[in-house]
Design a protein around this motif. Structure first.
Motif, mmCIF file in Angstrom:
data_model
loop_
_atom_site.group_PDB
_atom_site.id
_atom_site.type_symbol
_atom_site.label_atom_id
_atom_site.label_comp_id
_atom_site.label_asym_id
_atom_site.label_seq_id
_atom_site.Cartn_x
_atom_site.Cartn_y
_atom_site.Cartn_z
ATOM 1 N N THR A 101 0.826 -1.206 0.000
ATOM 2 C CA THR A 101 0.000 0.000 0.000
ATOM 3 C C THR A 101 0.862 1.260 0.000
ATOM 4 O OG1 THR A 101 -1.388 -1.321 1.440
ATOM 5 C CG2 THR A 101 -2.076 0.957 1.081
ATOM 6 N N GLU A 102 1.909 1.235 0.800
ATOM 7 C CA GLU A 102 2.790 2.415 0.830
ATOM 8 C C GLU A 102 3.465 2.645 -0.521
ATOM 9 O OE1 GLU A 102 5.316 2.867 4.630
ATOM 10 O OE2 GLU A 102 4.493 0.828 4.741
ATOM 11 N N THR A 103 3.933 1.554 -1.126
ATOM 12 C CA THR A 103 4.554 1.678 -2.448
ATOM 13 C C THR A 103 3.539 2.211 -3.446
ATOM 14 O OG1 THR A 103 6.026 -0.167 -1.944
ATOM 15 C CG2 THR A 103 5.839 0.450 -4.246
ATOM 16 N N GLU A 104 2.316 1.683 -3.333
ATOM 17 C CA GLU A 104 1.249 2.112 -4.248
ATOM 18 C C GLU A 104 0.998 3.621 -4.116
ATOM 19 O OE1 GLU A 104 -2.319 -0.304 -4.045
ATOM 20 O OE2 GLU A 104 -3.509 1.404 -4.724
ATOM 21 N N ASN A 105 0.937 4.101 -2.871
ATOM 22 C CA ASN A 105 0.694 5.527 -2.664
ATOM 23 C C ASN A 105 1.826 6.386 -3.231
ATOM 24 O OD1 ASN A 105 -1.723 4.980 -1.450
ATOM 25 N ND2 ASN A 105 -0.881 4.996 0.636
ATOM 26 N N LEU A 106 3.041 5.912 -3.037
ATOM 27 C CA LEU A 106 4.185 6.651 -3.563
ATOM 28 C C LEU A 106 4.135 6.685 -5.097
ATOM 29 C CD1 LEU A 106 7.002 7.949 -2.786
ATOM 30 C CD2 LEU A 106 7.963 5.729 -3.367
ATOM 31 N N LEU A 107 3.855 5.513 -5.683
ATOM 32 C CA LEU A 107 3.809 5.449 -7.147
ATOM 33 C C LEU A 107 2.670 6.286 -7.711
ATOM 34 C CD1 LEU A 107 4.644 1.674 -7.749
ATOM 35 C CD2 LEU A 107 6.095 3.658 -8.226
ATOM 36 N N ALA A 108 1.580 6.344 -6.973
ATOM 37 C CA ALA A 108 0.432 7.139 -7.435
ATOM 38 C C ALA A 108 0.830 8.603 -7.601
ATOM 39 C CB ALA A 108 -0.733 6.996 -6.465
ATOM 40 N N LYS A 109 1.717 9.059 -6.708
ATOM 41 C CA LYS A 109 2.194 10.442 -6.836
ATOM 42 C C LYS A 109 2.983 10.635 -8.129
ATOM 43 C CE LYS A 109 3.130 11.439 -2.034
ATOM 44 N NZ LYS A 109 4.290 11.736 -1.204
ATOM 45 N N VAL A 110 3.859 9.666 -8.408
ATOM 46 C CA VAL A 110 4.660 9.758 -9.639
ATOM 47 C C VAL A 110 3.752 9.713 -10.857
ATOM 48 C CG1 VAL A 110 6.588 8.767 -10.917
ATOM 49 C CG2 VAL A 110 6.485 8.493 -8.443
ATOM 50 N N LEU A 111 2.700 8.923 -10.735
ATOM 51 C CA LEU A 111 1.805 8.707 -11.871
ATOM 52 C C LEU A 111 0.639 9.687 -11.899
ATOM 53 C CD1 LEU A 111 1.791 4.830 -11.621
ATOM 54 C CD2 LEU A 111 2.648 6.131 -13.576
ATOM 55 N N ASP A 112 0.824 10.830 -11.312
ATOM 56 C CA ASP A 112 -0.221 11.860 -11.309
ATOM 57 C C ASP A 112 -1.572 11.312 -10.858
ATOM 58 O OD1 ASP A 112 1.636 13.599 -12.324
ATOM 59 O OD2 ASP A 112 1.080 13.252 -14.409
ATOM 60 N N GLY A 113 -1.533 10.483 -9.837
ATOM 61 C CA GLY A 113 -2.791 9.993 -9.275
ATOM 62 C C GLY A 113 -3.433 8.832 -10.025
ATOM 63 N N ASN A 114 -2.740 8.274 -10.993
ATOM 64 C CA ASN A 114 -3.280 7.115 -11.705
ATOM 65 C C ASN A 114 -3.222 5.872 -10.813
ATOM 66 O OD1 ASN A 114 -3.768 4.913 -13.381
ATOM 67 N ND2 ASN A 114 -2.804 5.889 -15.165
ATOM 68 N N LYS A 115 -4.313 5.669 -10.066
ATOM 69 C CA LYS A 115 -4.383 4.614 -9.046
ATOM 70 C C LYS A 115 -4.249 3.211 -9.626
ATOM 71 C CE LYS A 115 -5.173 6.280 -4.831
ATOM 72 N NZ LYS A 115 -4.343 5.810 -3.719
ATOM 73 N N ASN A 116 -4.883 3.008 -10.757
ATOM 74 C CA ASN A 116 -4.852 1.658 -11.341
ATOM 75 C C ASN A 116 -3.435 1.230 -11.679
ATOM 76 O OD1 ASN A 116 -7.579 1.626 -11.196
ATOM 77 N ND2 ASN A 116 -7.894 2.159 -13.379
ATOM 78 N N ALA A 117 -2.751 2.153 -12.351
ATOM 79 C CA ALA A 117 -1.380 1.856 -12.742
ATOM 80 C C ALA A 117 -0.512 1.637 -11.515
ATOM 81 C CB ALA A 117 -0.830 2.998 -13.583
ATOM 82 N N ALA A 118 -0.677 2.486 -10.516
ATOM 83 C CA ALA A 118 0.139 2.387 -9.310
ATOM 84 C C ALA A 118 -0.095 1.051 -8.606
ATOM 85 C CB ALA A 118 -0.177 3.550 -8.379
#
Ligand code: 2IP
Ligand code: CA
Ligand code: CA
Length: 426
Positions: A101-118
Motif C-alpha cells: 500500500t505504501e509503495t502504491e501511494n508513492l507510485l500514485a504520486k509519480v503517476l499523477d494519481g493514476n491509481k490503477n497503474a500504481a
C-alpha cells in the motif's frame, strides 16, 4: 554464493515481469516516459529516456537483494538515479516501501494519481518470486566476504528499443538487429578489491524460445515487424514469436555465469543450445566466415574493412551483443567507442569469463604486441571497481577505451591481428 545467485536470479525475474508489464500497457507506458536530464544523458542518443520502469526495476533489485543480504545496499549501484518528476513538476524519490500500500501511494504520486497503474506496479514489486532452485548449484565452499562485493545494475538495457516496442524477426544468424529482443536486465557482481566480474545474471524479458525451436518451419517471407497492439492477432498466425498463450504475455529467459579464481560455472543448457548450426542448415550460405556483431554507430570505413573478413551483424543493445557472443551466435563483439558503461558489461562479462572468454579493453589490447596478448589476458579485461580518470559525471563509469568481447582466444587473436593490419586507432 548459491544463495546470492538465487537472490539475483529471482530479482532479475521480477525485474523482467515489471519490464513486460510496463511495455504491455501502452497508455501507461507513454505516461512513464520522461526525458533524461542533460548531465545524465548518454551522448549517443539525441533523446534518451528514463522510464519509471527503469527506476522501479533498479530500486526493486536493490530492495530485494539487500533484504536478503543486509549491508549490501551501499554496494549496489546502477545506471539510474531514483529521482523522478511527475508531470506536475513534483520531484519524488522512487523506492520500494515496507508494504504494498505504501509503495502504491508513492507510485500514485509519480503517476499523477493514476491509481490503477500504481496498484498494478506495486503488486508486481511486492510479488514473491518463487523461482525453482537455480541449477547447477554453486559449491557451498564458495563464499564471498560481503564487504568485497559490488553490484552494477542496468535495469533496462536497450531503452530505445524498449520504448519503440517493436518485435523484429531475427536475421539468418539468429540475431535481431533491433527490437524488443535486445532488451536485457543486467545484474553483475564484481570483486571490490580486484575489480574482476564474478557473477553475472542476464534476463531477457522478450526472448523467443519458440522462435528458435520451430525455426525450420519458417519461410523467409514470413518476416514481419509488429507492435504490441498487433501482437496478439499476429501470433495466431506466427506461432514462433515470443508470446506465451497460456499466460498471455511475452516469454523470456534468464542466463547466468560465475567465475572466481579457478571455479567456473554457468547455466549451461540455456547457453549452449546451439542455434547457429540449425540456422546454418536452414540458410543456403554456409558459415565459412566468423560472425562479428557491432553497433550501427561504427564508422563506415571500419565496417567495410570488417565486411571483407567477417559476417558483420548489426545489433542494438550493448548487453545483447555480449550475450550473443556468449551464446555462440556471434564469435566477437567489437566496439571502438566509449558508448558503454560498467553496468552494460559487468553481468555478461562474468558469463563470458565463466566460459573461458572475456571482454578486453580495446585500447590496451592494441597497444601491446600480438604475441604478448595471451600472457596478459587477465590484465586486459575490463574492470569494475574504479572510475575512469580525468572525467566527471556519468563518464566516470564509461568503458572509455572501447572493447572486444570474445568466447575463444583464437577468434580474439585473429581480430586483433586484423585490426592492427587495418591500423585501427580507437
Ligand atoms: C545503451 C544501449 C545501446 C548501446 C549503448 C548502451 O544502454 O545498450 O543500445 O548502443 O552502448 O549504453 P548500441 O546499441 O549502439 O550498442 P541504455 O539503453 O541502457 O541507455
Ligand atoms: Ca545500458
Ligand atoms: Ca538502461
Amino acid at each position: 554464493a548459491q544463495e546470492l545467485l538465487q537472490t539475483l536470479v529471482n530479482a532479475s525475474e521480477k525485474a523482467a515481469n515489471i519490464a513486460r508489464a510496463c511495455r504491455g500497457e501502452s497508455t501507461l507506458f507513454s505516461l512513464l516516459v520522461e526525458e533524461k536530464k542533460d548531465g545524465e544523458k548518454n551522448k549517443r542518443f539525441f533523446q534518451d529516456f528514463k522510464t519509471l520502469a527503469d527506476v522501479l526495476v533498479q530500486e526493486c533489485v536493490r530492495h530485494d537483494v539487500s533484504k536478503r543480504f543486509p549491508g549490501i545496499e551501499e554496494s549496489i549501484r546502477g545506471e539510474e538515479s531514483n529521482q523522478f518528476t511527475n508531470t506536475l513538476g513534483e520531484s519524488i524519490c522512487v523506492k520500494v516501501m515496507a508494504t504494498g500500500t505504501e509503495t502504491e501511494n508513492l507510485l500514485a504520486k509519480v503517476l499523477d494519481g493514476n491509481k490503477n497503474a500504481a496498484a498494478l506496479l506495486a503488486d508486481l514489486v511486492h510479488e514473491d518470486i518463487n523461482n525453482s532452485v537455480v541449477e547447477p548449484r554453486l559449491d557451498s565452499s564458495i563464499q564471498f566476504p560481503l564487504n568485497d562485493i559490488g553490484i552494477w545494475i542496468d535495469p533496462i538495457d536497450s531503452t530505445s528499443e524498449y520504448v519503440n516496442g517493436q518485435w523484429e524477426k531475427p536475421g539468418v544468424f539468429g540475431i535481431a538487429s533491433s527490437g524488443l529482443q535486445s532488451v536485457c536486465v543486467l545484474i553483475g557482481m564484481y570483486s571490490v578489491s580486484s575489480g574482476a566480474p564474478l557473477l553475472g545474471v542476464v534476463n531477457q524479458p522478450f526472448y523467443a524460445w519458440d522462435y528458435y525451436l520451430t525455426l525450420s518451419s519458417i519461410s523467409p517471407t514470413t518476416a514481419g515487424r509488429i507492435d504490441s497492439v498487433h501482437l496478439t492477432s499476429f501470433v495466431v498466425n506466427q506461432p514462433f514469436y515470443a508470446w506465451d498463450y497460456s499466460l498471455n504475455r511475452w516469454t523470456g529467459r534468464c542466463i547466468w555465469g560465475f567465475c572466481h579464481q579457478k571455479t567456473t560455472l554457468n547455466v549451461d543448457e540455456k547457453l549452449c543450445h546451439n542455434i547457429s548450426s540449425e540456422l546454418a542448415a536452414n540458410c543456403n550460405t554456409p558459415l565459412d566466415k566468423s560472425v562479428i556483431t557491432i553497433s550501427s554507430s561504427e564508422a563506415s570505413p571500419l565496417v567495410s574493412a570488417l565486411k571483407d573478413k567477417y559476417e558483420v551483424v548489426f545489433a542494438a543493445g550493448a548487453g545483447y551483443k555480449v550475450v550473443n557472443v556468449a551464446c555462440g551466435l556471434a564469435n566477437l563483439y567489437l566496439l571502438t567507442k566509449g558508448s558503454t558503461f560498467r553496468w552494460d558489461t559487468c553481468a555478461p562479462h562474468a558469463i563470458l569469463r565463466s566460459m573461458g572468454g572475456g571482454v578486453m579493453n580495446l585500447k590496451k589490447v592494441l597497444s601491446l604486441p600480438l604475441d604478448s596478448l595471451l600472457d596478459n589476458q587477465e590484465n586486459l579485461q575490463l574492470i569494475y571497481n574504479s572510475p575512469e580518470e580525468g572525467v566527471s559525471g556519468v563518464d566516470r563509469w564509461c568503458n572509455m577505451d572501447g572493447l572486444i568481447a570474445y568466447r575463444d582466444t583464437a577468434s580474439l587473436l585473429e581480430l586483433v591481428q586484423f585490426l592492427k593490419e587495418v591500423n585501427l586507432k580507437p
